[in-house]
Every structure is written in structure tokens, then in C-alpha cells.
Design a protein around this motif. Structure first.
Motif, PDB file in Angstrom:
ATOM      1  N   LEU A 119      28.232 -51.288 -60.961  1.00 14.42           N
ATOM      2  CA  LEU A 119      29.122 -52.284 -59.974  1.00 14.42           C
ATOM      3  C   LEU A 119      27.923 -52.856 -59.022  1.00 14.42           C
ATOM      4  N   LEU A 120      28.181 -53.806 -58.614  1.00  9.46           N
ATOM      5  CA  LEU A 120      27.375 -54.001 -57.535  1.00  9.46           C
ATOM      6  C   LEU A 120      28.258 -53.184 -56.140  1.00  9.46           C
ATOM      7  N   LEU A 121      28.857 -53.027 -56.385  1.00  9.99           N
ATOM      8  CA  LEU A 121      30.293 -51.870 -54.660  1.00  9.99           C
ATOM      9  C   LEU A 121      31.227 -51.229 -56.087  1.00  9.99           C
ATOM     10  N   ILE A 122      32.259 -50.686 -54.995  1.00 11.92           N
ATOM     11  CA  ILE A 122      33.931 -50.708 -55.527  1.00 11.92           C
ATOM     12  C   ILE A 122      33.823 -51.127 -53.888  1.00 11.92           C
ATOM     13  N   GLU A 123      35.002 -51.437 -53.906  1.00 12.79           N
ATOM     14  CA  GLU A 123      36.033 -52.489 -52.377  1.00 12.79           C
ATOM     15  C   GLU A 123      37.301 -51.824 -52.550  1.00 12.79           C
ATOM     16  N   GLN A 124      37.415 -50.696 -51.332  1.00 11.78           N
ATOM     17  CA  GLN A 124      38.816 -49.837 -51.198  1.00 11.78           C
ATOM     18  C   GLN A 124      39.683 -49.761 -52.178  1.00 11.78           C
ATOM     19  N   PRO A 125      39.075 -48.770 -53.013  1.00 14.74           N
ATOM     20  CA  PRO A 125      39.443 -47.649 -53.177  1.00 14.74           C
ATOM     21  C   PRO A 125      40.631 -47.535 -53.146  1.00 14.74           C
ATOM     22  N   ASP A 134      41.579 -43.490 -45.040  1.00 15.27           N
ATOM     23  CA  ASP A 134      41.153 -42.682 -45.974  1.00 15.27           C
ATOM     24  C   ASP A 134      40.207 -42.523 -45.806  1.00 15.27           C
ATOM     25  N   LEU A 135      38.941 -42.488 -44.279  1.00 14.21           N
ATOM     26  CA  LEU A 135      37.943 -43.081 -44.245  1.00 14.21           C
ATOM     27  C   LEU A 135      37.406 -41.691 -45.061  1.00 14.21           C
ATOM     28  N   ARG A 136      37.716 -39.949 -44.335  1.00 14.73           N
ATOM     29  CA  ARG A 136      37.367 -38.898 -45.168  1.00 14.73           C
ATOM     30  C   ARG A 136      36.967 -38.988 -46.695  1.00 14.73           C
ATOM     31  N   GLN A 137      37.881 -39.402 -47.238  1.00 15.15           N
ATOM     32  CA  GLN A 137      38.684 -39.664 -49.029  1.00 15.15           C
ATOM     33  C   GLN A 137      37.048 -40.417 -49.630  1.00 15.15           C
ATOM     34  N   HIS A 138      37.352 -41.734 -48.786  1.00 15.75           N
ATOM     35  CA  HIS A 138      35.812 -42.355 -49.538  1.00 15.75           C
ATOM     36  C   HIS A 138      34.796 -42.062 -49.473  1.00 15.75           C
ATOM     37  N   SER A 142      39.850 -50.506 -43.956  1.00 15.24           N
ATOM     38  CA  SER A 142      40.073 -49.996 -43.422  1.00 15.24           C
ATOM     39  C   SER A 142      38.652 -49.969 -41.991  1.00 15.24           C
ATOM     40  N   ILE A 143      38.394 -50.935 -41.936  1.00 14.36           N
ATOM     41  CA  ILE A 143      37.143 -51.801 -40.984  1.00 14.36           C
ATOM     42  C   ILE A 143      38.310 -51.950 -40.053  1.00 14.36           C
ATOM     43  N   VAL A 144      38.546 -51.662 -38.856  1.00 11.57           N
ATOM     44  CA  VAL A 144      39.555 -53.399 -38.178  1.00 11.57           C
ATOM     45  C   VAL A 144      38.779 -53.383 -36.932  1.00 11.57           C
ATOM     46  N   SER A 145      37.163 -52.794 -36.590  1.00  9.89           N
ATOM     47  CA  SER A 145      36.131 -52.667 -35.571  1.00  9.89           C
ATOM     48  C   SER A 145      35.078 -51.988 -34.861  1.00  9.89           C
ATOM     49  N   ALA A 146      34.511 -52.706 -34.583  1.00  9.93           N
ATOM     50  CA  ALA A 146      33.036 -51.910 -34.511  1.00  9.93           C
ATOM     51  C   ALA A 146      33.153 -50.826 -34.477  1.00  9.93           C
ATOM     52  N   GLN A 147      33.666 -50.407 -33.928  1.00  5.80           N
ATOM     53  CA  GLN A 147      34.222 -48.316 -33.529  1.00  5.80           C
ATOM     54  C   GLN A 147      34.294 -48.048 -35.042  1.00  5.80           C
ATOM     55  N   ALA A 199      32.435 -45.509 -39.894  1.00  6.49           N
ATOM     56  CA  ALA A 199      32.440 -45.174 -41.592  1.00  6.49           C
ATOM     57  C   ALA A 199      31.182 -44.690 -42.354  1.00  6.49           C
ATOM     58  N   ILE A 200      30.445 -45.837 -41.012  1.00  4.98           N
ATOM     59  CA  ILE A 200      28.935 -45.543 -41.592  1.00  4.98           C
ATOM     60  C   ILE A 200      28.300 -44.389 -41.813  1.00  4.98           C
ATOM     61  N   VAL A 201      28.445 -43.567 -40.036  1.00  2.00           N
ATOM     62  CA  VAL A 201      28.359 -42.449 -39.723  1.00  2.00           C
ATOM     63  C   VAL A 201      28.728 -40.912 -41.219  1.00  2.00           C
ATOM     64  N   ILE A 202      29.599 -41.318 -41.120  1.00  3.86           N
ATOM     65  CA  ILE A 202      30.611 -40.094 -42.047  1.00  3.86           C
ATOM     66  C   ILE A 202      30.105 -40.136 -43.677  1.00  3.86           C
ATOM     67  N   GLY A 203      29.434 -41.500 -44.040  1.00  6.34           N
ATOM     68  CA  GLY A 203      29.257 -41.529 -45.663  1.00  6.34           C
ATOM     69  C   GLY A 203      29.947 -41.950 -46.374  1.00  6.34           C
ATOM     70  N   ALA A 204      30.941 -42.929 -45.588  1.00 13.11           N
ATOM     71  CA  ALA A 204      32.421 -43.354 -46.809  1.00 13.11           C
ATOM     72  C   ALA A 204      32.373 -44.882 -47.011  1.00 13.11           C
TER      73      ALA A 204
END
Ligand SMILES: CSCC[C@@H](NC(=O)CCC(=O)O)C(=O)O
Ligand SMILES: [Mg+2]
Length: 372
Positions: free
Chosen positions: A214-220, A225-229, A245-250, A255-260
């Protein structure tokens, strides 16, 4: 610009077919359109915004009546109070009000449309979008059976859609994905969206999706659940994509930094507006993270604005910007048309589409006018 009048239009547009996700089945789109009349020098100009909140708070905490109320009581008064409001200042003016990003996005959108129209500038020109067309993907709701799912996917592929996204939920995941892969081959651009229907306890089951390339799996997992992702992303090989989960640039940066999030579904309404959406695009691009433009069953107004946004260089995956006819027999504007797997980036002033009065009349349930 001076905001002189804001009209809230409640509309209901029937869907051409039921749209089933892990959390709801929709047969109509209830939407809130904002019509902002603004004075620029001695000219009156009108801009339109679309609030993507659903009638029920099932996708996120926002819902249509709540958005109308918070706009009427708390948000619009702050814009009416301004002698000179611009699209770039709306978010700051509304920041003291916590949350309500979809409501805020609709207001910023209406002011932005008016501002661009007063300058005779297209949204693509404002963004610096160079592309003339963008690839058009389609979101396929959960169907009554696996054969029905395969048939529905075949229909969209016959129409020319560039990418297929399948809605999944516990119990309706591996089998339809396997059947679509088997029927249409390994080259089909295919992804899934769970709308937060699983938990980390389902990790071993979800990992079985890895076999389908798959290209990706979206919001399982859940919105919070950022840590869980990030944990699930270490278990699966399918690229992890976040939506709710992505409600802002912050939160995108977190999400990017923790690998979610290896990929981000950008929805301007969800993040508070098109200007924040562009900031998320820029942030993701700086981190080498792909983004694509999601959909909230928008009318032609939101669909047109999304097409211009999706033309930015970091939007490297096909989005959910389908033709209007994927959901609507008649749109509130001239339809957005998918042709050969692409949608044209609008070139007219503002978002480049006009609300058709006869369609507004046809689909409108009620409206109210607010003045400063
Ligand atoms: C009512 S479901 C809306 C949210 C959903 N949106 C879609 O699946 C795409 C809908 C569209 O094409 O507009 C998503 O979670 O990505
Ligand atoms: Mg989604």
C-alpha cells in the motif's frame, strides 16, 4: 478590507450514493457556507468560505450547528470589530478563541476569497502554484460486500481516477484490500483509511496489510494517539499517514519528529485554514515528508481551493480531490471535473468558482445575516 456583512448559509446536498466510513454512513452532505461582503476602498466584494464540519461530531469534535454558533457568537464579532481585516490576520484575531479550527478556517477562507477577488488574483497565483493540473484520487466507502467493493473500485478506475483509497474498519480490512489487489494488480496506487478505528492491540493484525504494498495506511489509531502511531510505524512497513491527529503545524512537527507520520493528509479545514495548511506543507517538505490533500466532501468551493493548494510542490501523492460528481449530481458551483485522472487548478480570481444562485436556492435550508 472592512467586513460589512457575513451570511451563514445552511445547505443540504444529497450524495449520489451512501458514503460509509468506520464511524458513519452519510447519504447527504450538510454544510455551512459563509458569504463575506467586504468593502475595499469604495468597492464591495464578496468572498465565500466553506466549513467542513459534519452535521454530527463523529469525525472530530466540531459539528455544523456548533460551528455556526461559535461563528455567530464568538468569532465573527472579532472580525467585524476590525477596521482592516486581511486573510493573513484572521488567524491571529481569532486565536484567543480556543479550538474551533473548522469554523475559523471557513471565516479565513471567505476573507481570503474576497481579498483575492478584489485584487483579481487567483488562489493559485497567491500560493505560487505552478501546476496546471493535479492528480485526482478517490475515496471509496465501505461497501456491502467484497464483490461490491471490487465492482465500485472498477467503476472509479474506468472513470480514470489516479489512486484508490479504501475505507477500512475492524472486520472489513484484509479481505477487501486483498480482493482489490488481486483484481487490479500490483501497479494500482492503493491506500487505506481507518478513521481511527483500531488500537495498538491490533498491531499484529494491521501488520498483515504490509503484504499488499500500500502507498500508506491513514489514521489507524485515535486522534490523540501520536506515540501509539509512532510505535505502530516501527512495527509496520506500510508508510504511516495521519489525518485527524494533525490539527496544526505544531502537531505536524511533533508527529514527524517522533516518527508517527511518514506522510501527512492535509485538510485545510481541520488545521484552521489554508494558510496553516501551507505552513504544514512547507514544514513537511523541509523534513522530506510527503503530503497530499484530503477531502471532507466539499462543495465546488472547497474542492476548487483544495485543487490550488494541492498544486504546491510538496503534494507528491494524489489527494482525495475527486470530481464533484463523485458525491454530487449537482454542485453548488460549476462542477469540478476529473479528466484522465486529473483535476484542473482553477485560474479565475479568488478560488475561481462562483456559487450558482439557483443551486444555492435549491440546496439551502436556512440562512442568517450578521452585521458588525
Ligand atoms: C465523512 S468522512 C470525511 C473524512 C474522510 N474523507 C475522505 O475519505 C475523502 C472524502 C472526499 O473525497 O471528500 C477522511 O477521513 O479522509
Ligand atoms: Mg482520513
Amino acid at each position: 478590507m472592512k467586513l460589512t456583512k457575513l451570511t451563514l448559509h445552511r445547505i443540504e446536498m444529497p450524495l449520489v450514493s451512501p458514503f460509509t466510513t468506520s464511524f458513519s454512513t452519510q447519504t447527504a452532505r450538510n454544510a455551512l457556507l459563509l458569504e463575506a461582503e467586504c468593502r475595499v476602498d469604495d468597492e464591495l466584494v464578496t468572498g465565500w468560505g466553506e466549513c467542513v464540519a459534519m452535521a454530527e461530531p463523529l469525525y472530530s469534535s466540531e459539528y455544523l450547528e456548533g460551528a455556526a454558533h461559535v461563528i455567530r457568537k464568538w468569532l465573527a464579532p472579532r472580525l467585524f470589530a476590525e477596521a482592516d481585516v486581511t486573510a493573513e490576520t484572521v488567524a491571529g484575531l481569532l486565536a484567543p478563541i480556543v479550538g474551533h479550527r473548522m469554523a475559523k478556517s471557513a471565516l479565513e477562507m471567505a476573507i481570503l476569497d474576497a481579498q483575492l477577488r478584489s485584487r483579481r488574483q487567483s488562489f493559485a497565483g497567491y500560493l505560487g502554484t505552478a501546476r496546471k493540473t493535479i492528480p485526482s484520487g478517490v475515496s471509496v466507502g465501505i461497501q456491502d460486500s467484497v464483490p461490491a467493493m471490487v465492482k465500485t473500485v472498477g467503476g472509479y478506475l474506468d472513470e480514470g481516477y489516479a489512486r484508490i483509497k479504501l475505507k477500512i474498519k475492524p472486520g472489513i480490512d484484509l479481505e477487501p484490500v486483498a480482493a482489490v489487489r488481486r483484481e487490479f494488480g500490483d501497479d494500482l496506487l492503493l491506500q487505506v483509511d481507518a478513521n481511527a478505528a483500531y488500537t495498538l492491540a491490533d498491531a499484529a493484525h494491521l501488520k498483515r496489510l504490509d503484504e499488499f504494498n500500500l502507498l500508506l495506511i491513514e489514521q489507524p489509531l485515535g486522534e490523540e494517539d501520536l506515540r501509539q502511531h509512532a510505535e505502530l510505524a516501527r512495527i509496520m512497513t506500510t508508510p504511516m499517514c495521519l489525518d485527524e491527529s494533525i490539527v496544526s503545524a505544531q502537531t505536524a512537527a511533533d508527529a514527524i519528529v517522533i516518527g508517527a507520520a511518514a506522510v501527512i493528509n492535509i485538510k485545510p479545514g481541520r488545521v484552521g485554514g489554508y494558510l496553516e495548511a501551507r505552513r504544514i506543507h512547507d514544514l513537511a517538505q523541509a523534513h522530506g515528508v510527503a503530503v497530499w490533500c484530503g477531502g471532507m466532501l466539499e462543495t465546488g468551493i472547497g474542492r476548487a481551493a483544495n485543487a490550488a493548494l494541492a498544486g504546491l510542490p510538496g503534494f507528491t501523492l494524489p489527494g482525495d480531490i475527486s470530481g464533484s460528481d463523485r458525491f454530487y449530481a449537482e454542485d453548488i458551483s460549476e462542477p469540478i471535473v476529473m479528466s484522465d485522472g486529473e483535476v484542473a487548478v482553477p485560474t479565475g480570481p479568488g478560488f475561481g468558482v462562483d456559487v450558482l444562485p439557483e443551486r444555492l436556492e435549491k440546496f439551502r435550508i436556512e440562512f442568517e445575516e450578521l452585521r458588525g
